[in-house]
Structure formats: structure tokens, C-alpha cells
Design a protein around this motif. Sequence first.
Motif, PDB file in Angstrom:
ATOM      1  N   ASN A   1       0.863  -1.176   0.000  1.00 30.84           N
ATOM      2  CA  ASN A   1       0.000   0.000   0.000  1.00 30.84           C
ATOM      3  C   ASN A   1       0.901   1.228   0.000  1.00 30.84           C
ATOM      4  O   ASN A   1       1.416   1.642   1.026  1.00 30.84           O
ATOM      5  CB  ASN A   1      -0.927  -0.011   1.217  1.00 30.84           C
ATOM      6  N   ARG A   2       1.088   1.819  -1.164  1.00 28.86           N
ATOM      7  CA  ARG A   2       2.085   2.879  -1.346  1.00 28.86           C
ATOM      8  C   ARG A   2       1.482   4.274  -1.280  1.00 28.86           C
ATOM      9  O   ARG A   2       1.621   5.073  -2.196  1.00 28.86           O
ATOM     10  CB  ARG A   2       2.814   2.658  -2.660  1.00 28.86           C
ATOM     11  N   TYR A   3       0.814   4.563  -0.179  1.00 22.71           N
ATOM     12  CA  TYR A   3       0.275   5.915  -0.023  1.00 22.71           C
ATOM     13  C   TYR A   3       1.392   6.906   0.266  1.00 22.71           C
ATOM     14  O   TYR A   3       1.226   8.107   0.072  1.00 22.71           O
ATOM     15  CB  TYR A   3      -0.832   5.975   1.029  1.00 22.71           C
ATOM     16  N   ASN A   4       2.542   6.439   0.729  1.00 27.52           N
ATOM     17  CA  ASN A   4       3.742   7.270   0.863  1.00 27.52           C
ATOM     18  C   ASN A   4       4.616   7.049  -0.356  1.00 27.52           C
ATOM     19  O   ASN A   4       4.597   5.984  -0.969  1.00 27.52           O
ATOM     20  CB  ASN A   4       4.545   6.882   2.116  1.00 27.52           C
TER      21      ASN A   4
ATOM     22  N   SER B   1       1.581 -13.391 -10.581  1.00 33.92           N
ATOM     23  CA  SER B   1       0.635 -12.318 -10.865  1.00 33.92           C
ATOM     24  C   SER B   1       0.887 -11.110  -9.966  1.00 33.92           C
ATOM     25  O   SER B   1       1.008 -11.249  -8.747  1.00 33.92           O
ATOM     26  CB  SER B   1      -0.789 -12.849 -10.661  1.00 33.92           C
ATOM     27  N   LEU B   2       0.981  -9.934 -10.582  1.00 33.53           N
ATOM     28  CA  LEU B   2       1.134  -8.684  -9.846  1.00 33.53           C
ATOM     29  C   LEU B   2       0.136  -7.688 -10.423  1.00 33.53           C
ATOM     30  O   LEU B   2       0.194  -7.354 -11.595  1.00 33.53           O
ATOM     31  CB  LEU B   2       2.551  -8.144  -9.969  1.00 33.53           C
ATOM     32  N   LYS B   3      -0.801  -7.270  -9.587  1.00 31.59           N
ATOM     33  CA  LYS B   3      -1.849  -6.348 -10.024  1.00 31.59           C
ATOM     34  C   LYS B   3      -1.573  -4.956  -9.472  1.00 31.59           C
ATOM     35  O   LYS B   3      -1.242  -4.798  -8.304  1.00 31.59           O
ATOM     36  CB  LYS B   3      -3.212  -6.837  -9.535  1.00 31.59           C
ATOM     37  N   ARG B   4      -1.736  -3.965 -10.327  1.00 33.20           N
ATOM     38  CA  ARG B   4      -1.647  -2.578  -9.906  1.00 33.20           C
ATOM     39  C   ARG B   4      -3.059  -2.101  -9.589  1.00 33.20           C
ATOM     40  O   ARG B   4      -3.955  -2.240 -10.411  1.00 33.20           O
ATOM     41  CB  ARG B   4      -1.012  -1.731 -11.008  1.00 33.20           C
ATOM     42  N   CYS B   5      -3.250  -1.554  -8.402  1.00 29.91           N
ATOM     43  CA  CYS B   5      -4.585  -1.169  -7.932  1.00 29.91           C
ATOM     44  C   CYS B   5      -4.617   0.315  -7.590  1.00 29.91           C
ATOM     45  O   CYS B   5      -3.591   0.911  -7.291  1.00 29.91           O
ATOM     46  CB  CYS B   5      -4.974  -1.979  -6.689  1.00 29.91           C
ATOM     47  N   LYS B   6      -5.815   0.873  -7.571  1.00 32.20           N
ATOM     48  CA  LYS B   6      -6.005   2.289  -7.258  1.00 32.20           C
ATOM     49  C   LYS B   6      -6.434   2.525  -5.810  1.00 32.20           C
ATOM     50  O   LYS B   6      -6.493   3.663  -5.371  1.00 32.20           O
ATOM     51  CB  LYS B   6      -7.042   2.909  -8.204  1.00 32.20           C
ATOM     52  N   SER B   7      -6.763   1.451  -5.075  1.00 27.76           N
ATOM     53  CA  SER B   7      -7.142   1.612  -3.664  1.00 27.76           C
ATOM     54  C   SER B   7      -6.745   0.369  -2.884  1.00 27.76           C
ATOM     55  O   SER B   7      -6.621  -0.726  -3.446  1.00 27.76           O
ATOM     56  CB  SER B   7      -8.652   1.849  -3.521  1.00 27.76           C
ATOM     57  N   VAL B   8      -6.572   0.541  -1.585  1.00 31.86           N
ATOM     58  CA  VAL B   8      -6.232  -0.598  -0.735  1.00 31.86           C
ATOM     59  C   VAL B   8      -7.389  -1.600  -0.711  1.00 31.86           C
ATOM     60  O   VAL B   8      -7.165  -2.811  -0.677  1.00 31.86           O
ATOM     61  CB  VAL B   8      -5.810  -0.126   0.681  1.00 31.86           C
ATOM     62  N   GLU B   9      -8.608  -1.117  -0.768  1.00 29.61           N
ATOM     63  CA  GLU B   9      -9.756  -2.030  -0.771  1.00 29.61           C
ATOM     64  C   GLU B   9      -9.816  -2.851  -2.053  1.00 29.61           C
ATOM     65  O   GLU B   9     -10.111  -4.043  -2.019  1.00 29.61           O
ATOM     66  CB  GLU B   9     -11.047  -1.260  -0.507  1.00 29.61           C
ATOM     67  N   GLU B  10      -9.503  -2.245  -3.194  1.00 27.21           N
ATOM     68  CA  GLU B  10      -9.443  -2.996  -4.453  1.00 27.21           C
ATOM     69  C   GLU B  10      -8.391  -4.102  -4.361  1.00 27.21           C
ATOM     70  O   GLU B  10      -8.625  -5.242  -4.777  1.00 27.21           O
ATOM     71  CB  GLU B  10      -9.110  -2.063  -5.617  1.00 27.21           C
TER      72      GLU B  10
ATOM     73  N   ILE C   1       0.015  -3.985  -5.872  1.00 27.69           N
ATOM     74  CA  ILE C   1       0.639  -2.727  -5.500  1.00 27.69           C
ATOM     75  C   ILE C   1      -0.410  -1.634  -5.657  1.00 27.69           C
ATOM     76  O   ILE C   1      -0.961  -1.436  -6.737  1.00 27.69           O
ATOM     77  CB  ILE C   1       1.867  -2.416  -6.375  1.00 27.69           C
ATOM     78  N   VAL C   2      -0.684  -0.945  -4.557  1.00 31.32           N
ATOM     79  CA  VAL C   2      -1.641   0.159  -4.579  1.00 31.32           C
ATOM     80  C   VAL C   2      -0.866   1.426  -4.891  1.00 31.32           C
ATOM     81  O   VAL C   2       0.053   1.793  -4.155  1.00 31.32           O
ATOM     82  CB  VAL C   2      -2.383   0.295  -3.236  1.00 31.32           C
ATOM     83  N   THR C   3      -1.220   2.069  -5.998  1.00 32.03           N
ATOM     84  CA  THR C   3      -0.522   3.277  -6.430  1.00 32.03           C
ATOM     85  C   THR C   3      -1.447   4.488  -6.300  1.00 32.03           C
ATOM     86  O   THR C   3      -2.656   4.378  -6.476  1.00 32.03           O
ATOM     87  CB  THR C   3      -0.034   3.149  -7.881  1.00 32.03           C
ATOM     88  N   TYR C   4      -0.850   5.618  -5.977  1.00 26.83           N
ATOM     89  CA  TYR C   4      -1.619   6.844  -5.777  1.00 26.83           C
ATOM     90  C   TYR C   4      -1.173   7.968  -6.710  1.00 26.83           C
ATOM     91  O   TYR C   4      -1.652   9.090  -6.593  1.00 26.83           O
ATOM     92  CB  TYR C   4      -1.511   7.297  -4.316  1.00 26.83           C
TER      93      TYR C   4
ATOM     94  N   TYR D   1       2.561   4.338 -10.367  1.00 22.02           N
ATOM     95  CA  TYR D   1       2.023   3.327 -11.284  1.00 22.02           C
ATOM     96  C   TYR D   1       3.106   2.853 -12.255  1.00 22.02           C
ATOM     97  O   TYR D   1       3.231   1.655 -12.511  1.00 22.02           O
ATOM     98  CB  TYR D   1       0.825   3.902 -12.053  1.00 22.02           C
ATOM     99  N   LEU D   2       3.901   3.785 -12.771  1.00 17.73           N
ATOM    100  CA  LEU D   2       4.992   3.411 -13.681  1.00 17.73           C
ATOM    101  C   LEU D   2       6.029   2.541 -12.968  1.00 17.73           C
ATOM    102  O   LEU D   2       6.539   1.574 -13.545  1.00 17.73           O
ATOM    103  CB  LEU D   2       5.650   4.657 -14.271  1.00 17.73           C
ATOM    104  N   ASN D   3       6.360   2.882 -11.726  1.00 17.37           N
ATOM    105  CA  ASN D   3       7.300   2.060 -10.959  1.00 17.37           C
ATOM    106  C   ASN D   3       6.742   0.656 -10.743  1.00 17.37           C
ATOM    107  O   ASN D   3       7.471  -0.330 -10.846  1.00 17.37           O
ATOM    108  CB  ASN D   3       7.614   2.708  -9.610  1.00 17.37           C
ATOM    109  N   ALA D   4       5.451   0.563 -10.434  1.00 18.32           N
ATOM    110  CA  ALA D   4       4.823  -0.748 -10.248  1.00 18.32           C
ATOM    111  C   ALA D   4       4.854  -1.547 -11.549  1.00 18.32           C
ATOM    112  O   ALA D   4       5.016  -2.776 -11.532  1.00 18.32           O
ATOM    113  CB  ALA D   4       3.395  -0.578  -9.747  1.00 18.32           C
TER     114      ALA D   4
END
Length: 143
Positions: free
Chosen positions: A68-71, A116-125, A95-98, A103-106
Motif C-alpha cells: 500500500n504505497r500511499y507514501n 501475478s502482480l496487479k496494480r490497484c487504485k485503492s487498498v480495498e481494491e 501494489i496500490v498506487t496513488y 504506477y509506472l514504478n509498479a
Amino acid sequence: MKFEDSKYSRHLAYKKETFSFGTVYVTEHFLLSEFNEGIHVDNNIAKELVSRFSNVISKGIKIGYIANRYNSYSFDPQLWVDFNKDYDAFVASAIVTYSNFSYLNASLEKKFFNKSLKRCKSVEEAIEWVLNLEEFKTGINQN
């Protein structure tokens, strides 16, 4: 959003592990990391995490991993290669990106992770995705 502010922190049993570089939450089906602003996740941090969670990652237990990469912080993608070679605990990662940069780093990290590695827009997703993996569907009550 931090994990403890999500609905899942009220519905899932978890243990909170605090480090000088961030926090890791341990649930039955996943580890979720929230690292501090500006750190660089390198081999030293990886060794400390492996040491602390060796009981989880070395006993053949299958779990998911959520970053969870909020920082904003940096991550050495080579760590995925090394981890994949030495351990087989993670069935998948999210990986949750903000930000677009995160997102590019992920996307770069995705090339180094052999599962499998999924890029997500929220921690809940991310949590919903991990909990709905085939490996965890049996025995989970989604209510």
C-alpha cells in the motif's frame, strides 16, 4: 487510504508489526506493507522482513502480498528476483498506487515478479483482489 482506515481492518483479524521503516499487517491470507515516506526498500530492509516473517514465508504457507504505497518511496525491483529464487510463499502481489509515477514504478516491478502482480487504485481494491484469488476462495466468508 491506510489499511487501518479501511473497512477491512474492522472485518479481518490481523496483527500489526512496526519497523523503523514502516508497518506490516499480517492476516490469514496476506501481508500488507505501508512503508514510510522517502525510504529506499533495499536488501537490508528485505532481510529484516524475511527474518521477522520467516515463520510465514518458509513453511510452505501460501499468502498474498499487498504494497500500500500511499507514501512515496523507492523499491529495488531486483528484490523480487531474489525473493522468487529463495522463497515460494507469495501466490500473487498487488501494489496500490496513488500517482502516475508510482504506477509506472509498479509496472517496472511487474517485469521482475514471476507471478501475478496487479496494480490497484485503492487498498480495498487490492484486498478484494487478493481475497478472491483461487488459492483462497475455499473457506473465506465474503459477507
